[in-house]
Design an enzyme around this catalytic site. Structure first.
Site, PDB file in Angstrom:
ATOM      1  N   CYS A 132      -3.773 -15.447  -3.434  1.00  0.00           N
ATOM      2  CA  CYS A 132      -2.797 -15.569  -4.523  1.00  0.00           C
ATOM      3  C   CYS A 132      -3.090 -16.713  -5.489  1.00  0.00           C
ATOM      4  O   CYS A 132      -3.391 -16.468  -6.647  1.00  0.00           O
ATOM      5  CB  CYS A 132      -1.396 -15.763  -3.932  1.00  0.00           C
ATOM      6  SG  CYS A 132      -0.849 -14.326  -3.021  1.00  0.00           S
TER       7      CYS A 132
HETATM    8  N1  LIG Z   1      -1.029 -12.099   1.225  1.00  0.00           N
HETATM    9  C1  LIG Z   1      -0.095 -12.818   0.651  1.00  0.00           C
HETATM   10  O1  LIG Z   1       0.257 -13.898   1.115  1.00  0.00           O
HETATM   11  C2  LIG Z   1       0.589 -12.331  -0.605  1.00  0.00           C
HETATM   12  C3  LIG Z   1       1.759 -12.976  -1.010  1.00  0.00           C
HETATM   13  C4  LIG Z   1       2.395 -12.545  -2.149  1.00  0.00           C
HETATM   14  C5  LIG Z   1       1.868 -11.498  -2.897  1.00  0.00           C
HETATM   15  N2  LIG Z   1       0.710 -10.894  -2.504  1.00  0.00           N
HETATM   16  C6  LIG Z   1       0.209  -9.782  -3.308  1.00  0.00           C
HETATM   17  O2  LIG Z   1       0.542  -8.573  -2.637  1.00  0.00           O
HETATM   18  C7  LIG Z   1      -0.480  -7.587  -2.856  1.00  0.00           C
HETATM   19  C8  LIG Z   1      -1.027  -7.126  -1.523  1.00  0.00           C
HETATM   20  O3  LIG Z   1      -1.626  -8.233  -0.872  1.00  0.00           O
HETATM   21  P1  LIG Z   1      -1.955  -8.252   0.675  1.00  0.00           P
HETATM   22  O4  LIG Z   1      -2.261  -9.659   1.013  1.00  0.00           O
HETATM   23  O5  LIG Z   1      -0.907  -7.521   1.439  1.00  0.00           O
HETATM   24  O6  LIG Z   1      -3.316  -7.401   0.696  1.00  0.00           O
HETATM   25  P2  LIG Z   1      -4.032  -6.789   1.980  1.00  0.00           P
HETATM   26  O7  LIG Z   1      -5.464  -6.645   1.606  1.00  0.00           O
HETATM   27  O8  LIG Z   1      -3.661  -7.572   3.203  1.00  0.00           O
HETATM   28  O9  LIG Z   1      -3.372  -5.362   2.139  1.00  0.00           O
HETATM   29  C9  LIG Z   1      -3.493  -4.373   1.198  1.00  0.00           C
HETATM   30  C10 LIG Z   1      -3.594  -3.035   1.900  1.00  0.00           C
HETATM   31  O10 LIG Z   1      -3.649  -2.027   0.905  1.00  0.00           O
HETATM   32  C11 LIG Z   1      -4.564  -1.029   1.333  1.00  0.00           C
HETATM   33  N3  LIG Z   1      -5.004  -0.294   0.163  1.00  0.00           N
HETATM   34  C12 LIG Z   1      -5.878  -0.653  -0.788  1.00  0.00           C
HETATM   35  N4  LIG Z   1      -5.959   0.290  -1.729  1.00  0.00           N
HETATM   36  C13 LIG Z   1      -5.121   1.277  -1.352  1.00  0.00           C
HETATM   37  C14 LIG Z   1      -4.778   2.537  -1.905  1.00  0.00           C
HETATM   38  N5  LIG Z   1      -5.300   2.943  -3.047  1.00  0.00           N
HETATM   39  N6  LIG Z   1      -3.908   3.291  -1.231  1.00  0.00           N
HETATM   40  C15 LIG Z   1      -3.353   2.883  -0.072  1.00  0.00           C
HETATM   41  N7  LIG Z   1      -3.629   1.699   0.484  1.00  0.00           N
HETATM   42  C16 LIG Z   1      -4.505   0.922  -0.147  1.00  0.00           C
HETATM   43  C17 LIG Z   1      -5.652  -1.802   2.041  1.00  0.00           C
HETATM   44  O11 LIG Z   1      -6.369  -0.993   2.926  1.00  0.00           O
HETATM   45  C18 LIG Z   1      -4.848  -2.882   2.755  1.00  0.00           C
HETATM   46  O12 LIG Z   1      -4.468  -2.489   4.059  1.00  0.00           O
HETATM   47  C19 LIG Z   1      -1.522  -8.265  -3.752  1.00  0.00           C
HETATM   48  O13 LIG Z   1      -1.212  -7.975  -5.086  1.00  0.00           O
HETATM   49  C20 LIG Z   1      -1.304  -9.736  -3.477  1.00  0.00           C
HETATM   50  O14 LIG Z   1      -1.714 -10.543  -4.561  1.00  0.00           O
HETATM   51  C21 LIG Z   1       0.067 -11.282  -1.353  1.00  0.00           C
END
Ligand SMILES: NC(=O)c1ccc[n+]([C@@H]2O[C@H](COP(=O)([O-])OP(=O)(O)OC[C@H]3O[C@@H](n4cnc5c(N)ncnc54)[C@H](O)[C@@H]3O)[C@@H](O)[C@H]2O)c1
Length: 443
Positions: free
Chosen positions: A283
């Site tokens: 992030c």
């Molecule tokens: N990790 C954090 O602490 C956090 C905190 C706040 C916001 N975010 C935001 O949340 C969003 C997700 O982050 P995350 O950390 O959960 O990512 P992540 O990589 O842990 O999880 C994302 C998931 O989405 C799946 N994916 C990717 N493309 C896909 C598709 N087309 N269809 C279905 N599934 C799909 C992946 O396989 C993965 O399991 C991002 O935009 C991130 O910036 C993350």
């Protein structure tokens, strides 16, 4: 809110509002990662029937087997929800035809050029659009630039002639989860939500209010998108400021940590941020560049963001410089020295190494000919420059290393032993605060 107060009391709105209120709405979560899985579990715990959709079969299989791969989500919770048939996972988007709501929690990384990589949002929306139907609520949660929901997602979902705010509802709600934070988790972090229309905002707010403690409606999707970017840009810039001050203080012989501690006694107008080996995670180092990319289109340079990015990006070099100087002062060179890294996750008590500054520090040390090892209680293996490194035995490595570098201050590490047995320590987190010793070099 009751059904009678619906801004747009269409048939679809009334039906969905009722399904949400009595928790019979069938909920879908696309993207079951650090954000999607905790949300899916929270909604299932509230009583909804939740279906998670992900591209990765192994994740889907683990959830269906009642297991968890996200540290903050206990496997026992997943297990009991799967047993109770309130949670399941699939790789098949066709299930959306039978769902009432869909949250999109897919990654939003940066391209090498630091431009937004929207490919996951685009491909998820393409799949969702095939099965999207009247009466559905869709909420984008992925962090992104202001305008994404209205300009990118809305056209993809309204293709079939449905009207937003009447036939379906679309919102943006930033995810603010903080992995490893025991006090604030999905349930008790206030949920900001902004819809394309007032009816959309209302539907989104009703939905989250069923499962989360506090909902904060805002007037538009753009405001909701910008909230997340303000929060993360605020952190990135303040960390950049304090990192620059750390380098300055180092040059003029002042202990930055003591300065921050004393400044933090001011009861108003100051919030402490701490220096470190560089920014990590998915992030803080990434999100502000979504904003700078967007504002560049409008002819506005995001100078604070660029500068903080530059300062923070330089910190791994500063750490390596400290290691080099500490070794040189003892008549050794980095080349050929054994350097042991303590903690490689991007922050304390988590297992996530995405964008971790440890990767840069290890890369730079190896480039200078050091023999690098690491210990991390949460990270068994780490791939750097195409080579797999394995978390080494803690006690053996301490004494064997010419220099120990504390990159991540996991609470499970025995720092008394570090202070006692390591030959030389570069402490980038002030973990050994209060310990007076010539062999400890602080940032
Ligand atoms: N990790 C954090 O602490 C956090 C905190 C706040 C916001 N975010 C935001 O949340 C969003 C997700 O982050 P995350 O950390 O959960 O990512 P992540 O990589 O842990 O999880 C994302 C998931 O989405 C799946 N994916 C990717 N493309 C896909 C598709 N087309 N269809 C279905 N599934 C799909 C992946 O396989 C993965 O399991 C991002 O935009 C991130 O910036 C993350």
């Amino acid at each position: 809110m009751t059904e009678n107060t619906l801004v747009a009391p269409t048939l679809w709105a009334s039906t969905l509002a009722n399904q949400i209120a009595n928790r019979t709405a069938r909920v879908g979560i696309v993207g079951l990662g650090y954000v999607g899985l905790p949300l899916a579990v929270e909604l299932a715990k509230a009583g909804f029937s939740v279906t998670g959709i992900d591209l990765i079969e192994s994740k889907v299989a683990r959830i269906n087997a009642g297991d968890s791969y996200v540290q903050d989500v206990p496997a026992a919770e997943v297990h009991s929800l799967v047993e109770a048939r309130r949670l399941r996972a699939t790789t098949d988007f066709a299930v959306i035809a039978d769902l009432d709501t869909i949250n999109i929690c897919v990654p939003t990384p940066l391209r090498k050029t630091k431009d937004p990589d929207m490919s996951c949002i685009m491909s998820a929306c393409r799949e969702i659009a095939k099965f999207f139907h009247p009466g559905m609520l869709a909420i984008l949660e992925s962090t992104t630039y202001p305008g994404t929901t209205d300009e990118v997602v809305l056209p993809m979902l309204s293709d079939s002639g449905m009207q937003v705010g009447r036939d379906f509802f679309l919102c943006f709600s930033p995810e603010r989860v903080d992995p490893g934070n025991a006090q604030f988790q999905t349930r008790n972090i206030p949920k900001v939500v902004g819809g394309v229309t007032p009816a959309c905002t209302e539907m989104g707010a009703r939905f989250y209010a069923q499962a989360l403690e506090k909902v904060v409606p805002v007037s538009s999707t753009q405001v909701a998108e910008m909230v997340k970017l303000l929060e993360n840009t605020f952190r990135m810039i303040n960390i950049g400021l304090v990192n620059e001050l750390a380098v300055m203080c180092d040059r003029i012989g002042i202990n930055i940590w003591e300065v921050i501690d004393a400044a933090a006694t001011k009861p108003f107008g100051f919030m402490p941020f701490y220096p470190g080996p560089g920014l990590g995670g998915h992030c803080i180092p990434v999100d502000p560049f979504y904003l700078s990319w967007k504002t560049r289109q409008a002819g506005v340079e995001a100078r604070f963001i660029e500068l903080a990015g530059y300062v923070n990006g330089h910190m791994p070099h500063f750490v390596v410089e400290k290691v080099q100087n500490a070794l040189n002062d003892r008549g050794r060179a980095v080349k050929g020295s054994r350097i042991h890294i303590l903690g490689v996750a991007y922050k304390r008590d988590i297992d996530d190494v995405r964008e971790s500054p440890a990767l840069d520090v290890i890369h730079l040390l190896k480039q200078r000919g050091a023999r690098v090892t690491f210990t991390d209680p949460y990270v068994p293996t780490l791939r750097v420059d195409g080579e797999d490194l394995f978390s080494a035995d803690f006690s053996e490595s301490l004494q064997a290393a010419d220099c120990v570098v504390i990159i991540t201050d996991h609470t499970a590490i025995n720092y008394q032993a570090v202070a006692r047995y390591a030959n030389l320590i570069v402490d980038t987190r002030n973990t050994l605060r209060g310990v007076v010793s010539d062999k400890i070099i602080r940032l």
